[in-house]
Motif scaffolding. Structure first.
Motif, PDB file in Angstrom:
ATOM      1  N   GLU A   1       2.437   1.765  -3.582  1.00 41.90           N
ATOM      2  CA  GLU A   1       1.277   1.990  -4.361  1.00 41.90           C
ATOM      3  C   GLU A   1       0.976   3.614  -4.242  1.00 41.90           C
ATOM      4  OE1 GLU A   1      -2.063  -0.558  -4.078  1.00 41.90           O
ATOM      5  OE2 GLU A   1      -0.789  -2.442  -5.022  1.00 41.90           O
ATOM      6  N   ASN A   2       1.011   4.075  -3.021  1.00 44.72           N
ATOM      7  CA  ASN A   2       0.497   5.397  -2.851  1.00 44.72           C
ATOM      8  C   ASN A   2       1.647   6.281  -2.656  1.00 44.72           C
ATOM      9  OD1 ASN A   2      -2.645   4.970  -2.868  1.00 44.72           O
ATOM     10  ND2 ASN A   2      -1.931   3.277  -1.248  1.00 44.72           N
TER      11      ASN A   2
ATOM     12  N   LEU B   1       0.894  -1.077   0.149  1.00 46.43           N
ATOM     13  CA  LEU B   1       0.182   0.164  -0.094  1.00 46.43           C
ATOM     14  C   LEU B   1       0.754   1.220  -0.037  1.00 46.43           C
ATOM     15  CD1 LEU B   1      -2.849  -1.045   2.689  1.00 46.43           C
ATOM     16  CD2 LEU B   1      -3.030  -0.553   0.036  1.00 46.43           C
TER      17      LEU B   1
END
Length: 69
Positions: free
Chosen positions: A61-62, A58
């Motif tokens: 990805e962010n 996460l």
């Protein structure tokens, strides 16, 4: 043994540790508790690794590029 949710497995593991520390159970039960504890510890370790991988995924990805700010 059915796989428990992480929190439930940790609670059961805490209960097992308390029972083992009390030294009141017969040897056969102590061995069974110890075996169950090992299984739960392994399960919790695997779940923690999965959680860690998910968090890393996460974050990756962010990730905000400094040039985008």
């Amino acid at each position: 043994m059915k796989e428990l949710k992480f929190e439930d497995a940790m609670k059961r593991l805490e209960d097992i540790v308390k029972q083992l520390e009390s030294n009141e159970a017969p040897l056969e039960e102590t061995i069974s508790l110890f075996e169950e504890g090992l299984i739960l510890a392994k399960q919790c370790d695997q779940q923690l690794k999965q959680f860690e991988n998910k968090v890393n995924e996460l974050v990756t990805e962010n990730k905000v590029d400094e040039n985008d700010v």
